[in-house]
Design a protein around this motif. Sequence first.
Motif, mmCIF file in Angstrom:
data_model
loop_
_atom_site.group_PDB
_atom_site.id
_atom_site.type_symbol
_atom_site.label_atom_id
_atom_site.label_comp_id
_atom_site.label_asym_id
_atom_site.label_seq_id
_atom_site.Cartn_x
_atom_site.Cartn_y
_atom_site.Cartn_z
ATOM 1 N N LEU A 196 1.152 -1.256 0.364
ATOM 2 C CA LEU A 196 -0.801 0.080 -0.015
ATOM 3 C C LEU A 196 0.784 1.370 -0.180
ATOM 4 N N HIS A 197 2.139 1.384 1.369
ATOM 5 C CA HIS A 197 2.219 2.354 0.855
ATOM 6 C C HIS A 197 3.668 2.721 -0.303
ATOM 7 N N GLU A 198 4.086 1.630 -0.577
ATOM 8 C CA GLU A 198 4.678 2.159 -2.183
ATOM 9 C C GLU A 198 3.590 2.008 -2.975
ATOM 10 N N VAL A 199 3.150 1.834 -3.292
ATOM 11 C CA VAL A 199 2.728 1.705 -4.263
ATOM 12 C C VAL A 199 1.508 3.097 -4.251
ATOM 13 N N LEU A 200 1.080 3.434 -3.437
ATOM 14 C CA LEU A 200 0.802 5.172 -3.048
ATOM 15 C C LEU A 200 1.910 6.471 -3.397
ATOM 16 N N HIS A 201 3.104 6.709 -2.418
ATOM 17 C CA HIS A 201 4.279 6.800 -3.103
ATOM 18 C C HIS A 201 4.196 6.965 -4.063
ATOM 19 N N THR A 202 4.763 5.893 -4.838
ATOM 20 C CA THR A 202 5.093 5.416 -5.667
ATOM 21 C C THR A 202 4.613 6.297 -7.331
ATOM 22 N N LEU B 21 2.187 8.910 -6.731
ATOM 23 C CA LEU B 21 2.609 10.361 -6.186
ATOM 24 C C LEU B 21 3.553 10.792 -6.885
ATOM 25 N N SER B 22 4.898 10.418 -6.590
ATOM 26 C CA SER B 22 6.052 11.235 -6.834
ATOM 27 C C SER B 22 6.356 10.740 -8.548
ATOM 28 N N CYS B 23 5.992 10.449 -9.456
ATOM 29 C CA CYS B 23 5.624 10.012 -10.839
ATOM 30 C C CYS B 23 4.944 11.380 -11.503
ATOM 31 N N ILE C 152 15.855 -2.557 10.665
ATOM 32 C CA ILE C 152 16.961 -2.430 9.940
ATOM 33 C C ILE C 152 17.191 -1.345 9.084
ATOM 34 N N LYS C 153 16.416 -1.268 8.305
ATOM 35 C CA LYS C 153 16.168 -0.101 6.978
ATOM 36 C C LYS C 153 15.536 1.399 7.263
ATOM 37 N N LEU C 154 15.045 1.236 8.550
ATOM 38 C CA LEU C 154 14.664 2.424 9.087
ATOM 39 C C LEU C 154 15.689 3.085 9.558
ATOM 40 N N LEU D 76 18.431 13.655 1.581
ATOM 41 C CA LEU D 76 17.846 14.368 0.158
ATOM 42 C C LEU D 76 16.438 13.695 -0.143
ATOM 43 N N MET D 77 16.138 13.136 0.264
ATOM 44 C CA MET D 77 14.308 12.902 -0.142
ATOM 45 C C MET D 77 13.714 13.726 0.422
ATOM 46 N N VAL D 78 14.427 13.809 2.104
ATOM 47 C CA VAL D 78 13.202 14.290 2.732
ATOM 48 C C VAL D 78 13.090 15.720 2.774
ATOM 49 N N ALA E 66 14.219 14.008 -5.835
ATOM 50 C CA ALA E 66 13.218 13.016 -4.618
ATOM 51 C C ALA E 66 12.988 11.937 -5.251
ATOM 52 N N MET E 67 12.794 11.410 -6.164
ATOM 53 C CA MET E 67 12.113 9.858 -6.458
ATOM 54 C C MET E 67 12.842 9.634 -6.580
ATOM 55 N N GLU E 68 14.336 9.239 -7.224
ATOM 56 C CA GLU E 68 15.518 9.171 -7.308
ATOM 57 C C GLU E 68 16.885 8.957 -5.878
ATOM 58 N N ALA E 69 16.045 9.876 -5.201
ATOM 59 C CA ALA E 69 16.908 9.337 -3.972
ATOM 60 C C ALA E 69 15.527 8.577 -3.406
ATOM 61 N N GLY E 70 14.429 8.236 -3.271
ATOM 62 C CA GLY E 70 13.860 7.180 -2.947
ATOM 63 C C GLY E 70 13.803 6.243 -3.270
ATOM 64 N N TRP E 71 14.556 6.151 -3.981
ATOM 65 C CA TRP E 71 14.318 4.765 -5.197
ATOM 66 C C TRP E 71 15.753 4.440 -4.268
ATOM 67 N N LEU E 72 16.663 4.596 -4.074
ATOM 68 C CA LEU E 72 17.837 4.919 -2.968
ATOM 69 C C LEU E 72 17.447 4.275 -2.271
ATOM 70 N N VAL E 73 16.986 4.543 -1.165
ATOM 71 C CA VAL E 73 16.383 4.442 -0.011
ATOM 72 C C VAL E 73 16.260 3.394 0.262
ATOM 73 N N THR E 74 15.211 2.506 -0.393
ATOM 74 C CA THR E 74 14.891 1.868 -0.404
ATOM 75 C C THR E 74 15.669 0.732 -0.822
ATOM 76 N N GLU E 75 16.526 0.423 -2.006
ATOM 77 C CA GLU E 75 17.242 0.034 -2.641
ATOM 78 C C GLU E 75 18.054 -0.335 -1.618
HETATM 79 C C1 HDD Z 1 8.585 12.616 -5.519
HETATM 80 C C2 HDD Z 1 9.221 12.256 -4.719
HETATM 81 C C3 HDD Z 1 9.305 12.012 -3.191
HETATM 82 C C4 HDD Z 1 9.247 12.595 -2.416
HETATM 83 C C5 HDD Z 1 8.847 14.245 -2.378
HETATM 84 C C6 HDD Z 1 9.300 11.983 -1.017
HETATM 85 N N1 HDD Z 1 9.411 10.729 -1.121
HETATM 86 FE FE1 HDD Z 1 9.983 8.928 -0.366
HETATM 87 N N2 HDD Z 1 10.370 8.132 -1.709
HETATM 88 C C7 HDD Z 1 9.091 8.808 -3.006
HETATM 89 C C8 HDD Z 1 10.018 9.487 -3.316
HETATM 90 C C9 HDD Z 1 9.460 10.576 -3.345
HETATM 91 C C10 HDD Z 1 9.766 6.953 -3.831
HETATM 92 C C11 HDD Z 1 9.593 6.959 -5.222
HETATM 93 O O1 HDD Z 1 11.493 7.201 -4.814
HETATM 94 C C12 HDD Z 1 10.305 6.469 -2.821
HETATM 95 C C13 HDD Z 1 11.081 4.776 -3.336
HETATM 96 C C14 HDD Z 1 9.894 3.598 -2.782
HETATM 97 C C15 HDD Z 1 8.432 4.275 -2.670
HETATM 98 O O2 HDD Z 1 7.641 3.441 -2.540
HETATM 99 O O3 HDD Z 1 8.610 5.825 -3.060
HETATM 100 C C16 HDD Z 1 10.543 6.488 -1.578
HETATM 101 C C17 HDD Z 1 10.240 6.167 -0.395
HETATM 102 C C18 HDD Z 1 10.449 6.477 1.320
HETATM 103 C C19 HDD Z 1 10.352 5.163 2.238
HETATM 104 C C20 HDD Z 1 11.103 3.824 2.033
HETATM 105 C C21 HDD Z 1 9.661 2.958 1.592
HETATM 106 C C22 HDD Z 1 10.527 0.986 1.758
HETATM 107 O O4 HDD Z 1 11.186 1.343 1.484
HETATM 108 O O5 HDD Z 1 9.362 0.897 1.531
HETATM 109 C C23 HDD Z 1 10.545 6.433 3.164
HETATM 110 C C24 HDD Z 1 10.120 5.695 4.113
HETATM 111 C C25 HDD Z 1 9.627 7.792 2.879
HETATM 112 N N3 HDD Z 1 9.937 7.585 1.655
HETATM 113 C C26 HDD Z 1 9.590 8.643 3.490
HETATM 114 C C27 HDD Z 1 9.468 10.084 2.826
HETATM 115 C C28 HDD Z 1 9.222 11.276 4.195
HETATM 116 C C29 HDD Z 1 8.536 10.834 5.112
HETATM 117 C C30 HDD Z 1 9.173 11.917 2.832
HETATM 118 C C31 HDD Z 1 8.380 13.652 3.736
HETATM 119 C C32 HDD Z 1 8.464 14.779 2.722
HETATM 120 C C33 HDD Z 1 9.327 11.741 1.793
HETATM 121 N N4 HDD Z 1 8.801 10.195 1.184
HETATM 122 C C34 HDD Z 1 9.225 11.866 0.027
#
Ligand code: HDD
Lengths: 449, 337
Positions: free
Chosen positions: A182-188, A190-192, A253-255, A328-330, A373-382
């Motif tokens: 759920l959270h990955e789909v929503l967050h991903t 939105l990020s697109c 451990i990821k957190l 970087l993402m946050v 943010a999108m690239e950084a978020g993926w790096l966090v996940t991977e």
């Molecule tokens: C526009 C892009 C963008 C923005 C503004 C943010 N993120 Fe993000 N984040 C992503 C784009 C993204 C992503 C699409 O790159 C990821 C990688 C995998 C996923 O589900 O979303 C991600 C992963 C990701 C994860 C790891 C999820 C996992 O590994 O299961 C966490 C905990 C957060 N994000 C938290 C945040 C918080 C607290 C934000 C507060 C501002 C935030 N993100 C802004």
Amino acid sequence: MDPLTERLLFARAQMGMSLAFHIVFAAAGVALPLLMVLSDLRYRRSGDADFLELSRKMAKGTAILFAVGAVSGTVLSFELGLLWPGFLGSFGELVGLAFSLEGFAFFIEAIFLGIYLYGRGRVSPTFHLFSGVMVALSGAASALFVTLVNAFMNSPAGFTLAADGTLTSADPVAAMLGPAALHEVLHTLLSCYQATAFAMLGIHAAALLKRRDSSFHRKALFQVALPVACLTALLQPLAGDLAAKRVAEHQPIKLAAMEAHFETARGVPLRLGGIADEERGEVRYALEVPRGLSFLAFGDFNAQVQGLRDFPRDRWPPVAPTHVAFELMVGAGTVMAMLSLVTLWLRLRKRLHLLSRRYLWALLLSSPLGVVAMEAGWLVTEWGRQPWVVTGALRTRDAVTPFPHLAAPFWIFTGVYLLLAVAVVALLWRQVRPTLSPQFRAAGPEAAH
Amino acid sequence: MPPLELMLAGVIGAALLLYLLFGGADFGGGVWDLLAAGPRKRAQRALIEDAIGPVWEVNHVWLIFVVVLLFSGFPRAFAAISVALHVPLTAFLLGVVFRGSAFTFRAYDSRSDSVQRRWGRLFSWASVISPVLLGMSVGALASGRIRVDGRVVSGGFFQPWLTPFAFSTGLLALTMVALLAAVYLSHETRDAELGDDFRFRALLCAGVLVLLSAVTFALSAAGAPVVYARLIGHRWAWPLFVGTALAGLGTFWSLLGGRSGWSRPLAAAWVSGIALGWMASQYPHWVVPDVTLTNAAARPATLELLLYVVAAGSVLLAPSLAALFRIFKAGRWGSHS
Ligand code: HDD
Ligand code: HEM
Ligand code: HEM
């Protein structure tokens, strides 16, 4: 370097590079059709030729980006086997369901994109619009399905393993709907939309800085890109918060790596910035918000947060890079959300400053942040998942191919993708440039495209 | 009902065949772009571009579909094939990347002739090389030189596909796609002279295809003995041979007589006959001699689920595909035949 370590290094680098390349085009492929359809709808409602011209321009951009997305995506689906035969060899039957559904989504997407791009004038306007809607929907569906695969890798579900690592039972449906889905789909998703809308803001803000009177760019900016950008930028921190809470629960451990948090404790502060030192287990130069992490991760200022030292050293992800990517993402997300709040405030005050140079500059400067943010978020996940391909079930080093010469394909694909990136930027620039000339007028519906 | 793994393999085989008939023809278009010549050189290229533009991405998805169903339904086969054929598949992918992107860049980059030509050359060379590499990979799977024991793949990263037999299957694949493209293209234009250009090319290809089929068949005796034995020994072999030969003769007949309404289905049937002959004699192996449909298959429950997904997805896919081809292809074809 021993051969396994070397293979692992190049395989990871090639996979990460290919994905980081693909995601930019994939995000555009998900979001541009939506923006295009929005523009079409505005044209239908107002008859204003500027919106028609905008959707034509975006259609050309989409054609270019989609082609590169399609070929780089094809490379990826082969790379899953070429680089990680151990992954699909064991878990293919679990993730196959999501990938097969994605396959159908690709078909629908490509079919209706063909109709949308080449069919203007050949099909009725209503069917044309319908095709655009289908592209937008199936693009989102393909992103959804591939993200489900990633959610499975992060928090796997739906199978049992024998001692030797072979599957003893497999339930592909349960695998698709694990705790990270759920959270990955929503967050991903939105990020697109967010990354694409911010990039588009940048283009039109730059154009307006050059030519303030262009009605075309003003409409594109304020009536198409900005609403999507603001909405997603304000929602994304909420989705990110949900993600952080889920990660805290299922991937402690990821957190810990994201936050560079070494010692298990209660009432843990939230660290902003700072450089993590894995060897010494400390973080220097960080700003600390007291009890912040405990609250954000568990909704309780005194909650206990597990630190890295609770886990064996060989299970640690690369801490410093994961932490930096997370910051970087946050950071980028926060800036974009603030900018959206400012925009709303200006709007409420009757757009007093919306066309001011300062505001346009702010949009221009923040336009890359969505992609960042999108690239950084993926790096966090991977990175945060390492050393596992499938958390707890399959190590990355056990999945890598035995093929010994992986340096060559890595360098070749890196070169090819660089070349493509340059070509794409040049081509898109050629779509934008004519709209900057003082003579530019949107052509009416009768003009050929 | 046939066993589940056979049904899913049938779906994969059908998707591969459709990739050959549609996606293959798009590669063939690139071949004719490279070989465009004569007074109507420009018109030939323009026709190719028009014909491919709206549909190549859709046709390309058949390949993704094959890959995805293979690794979902037969994970061990996919793993073994990706390891053994790492080199030709990587090279094929580079071809795919250059073909798709160069084609699109050319279509949207109309600055100057020299830039157009550069993208065009990349597009057309990639279109030539990709089918050859895929054909060679198929040859390697049939050859029996790739050995698989559990997760260990041996036989070398080069030896299985650098053989005379694999070269002949590569060239055979190239000839098939070039034939299909020429036949389809001769049909897509109302300009009689342009149509004749491609009819002539199709005839040439048909001649080459006869020759290459014979050569490949002869080489398979030593190059792929298991498959060869099935090809001559099976009950279904002779009807298939006769059917394919008739379709081939029919293709010549229709091309020589200018009956372009007939040449399309006949050439497609000819090419399909050759591909089906390979698939049937490859059965029950994915990789001769160690990886079979049964020993590589996923659990029955997974196979069943995948078959349901395919069935449900097709309900959405079939009408959408029909709409696409009606919009972009039927108009011109319909008015001819
Ligand atoms: C526009 C892009 C963008 C923005 C503004 C943010 N993120 Fe993000 N984040 C992503 C784009 C993204 C992503 C699409 O790159 C990821 C990688 C995998 C996923 O589900 O979303 C991600 C992963 C990701 C994860 C790891 C999820 C996992 O590994 O299961 C966490 C905990 C957060 N994000 C938290 C945040 C918080 C607290 C934000 C507060 C501002 C935030 N993100 C802004
Ligand atoms: C598109 C955004 C993505 C980016 C930028 C990305 C980035 C990366 C990076 C950097 C690595 C190397 C990690 C390391 O070993 O240090 C990696 C590995 C990998 N990723 Fe992703 N990833 C993305 C999405 C996905 C998705 C959606 C999937 C699922 C289908 C996926 C599957 C894999 C696999 C199988 C590996 C190799 C095994 C491993 O290293 O764990 N990735 N990715
Ligand atoms: C979260 C990360 C990903 C997203 C959001 C995503 C989304 C998309 C989208 C929307 C497309 C359509 C083409 C375009 O719009 O440019 C596409 C193409 C493709 N993607 Fe991805 N993708 C992701 C990661 C992956 C991964 C990890 C794989 C492979 C394992 C993959 C395989 C493909 C393939 C094969 C295509 C080509 C389909 C065609 O020909 O139309 N994608 N992707």
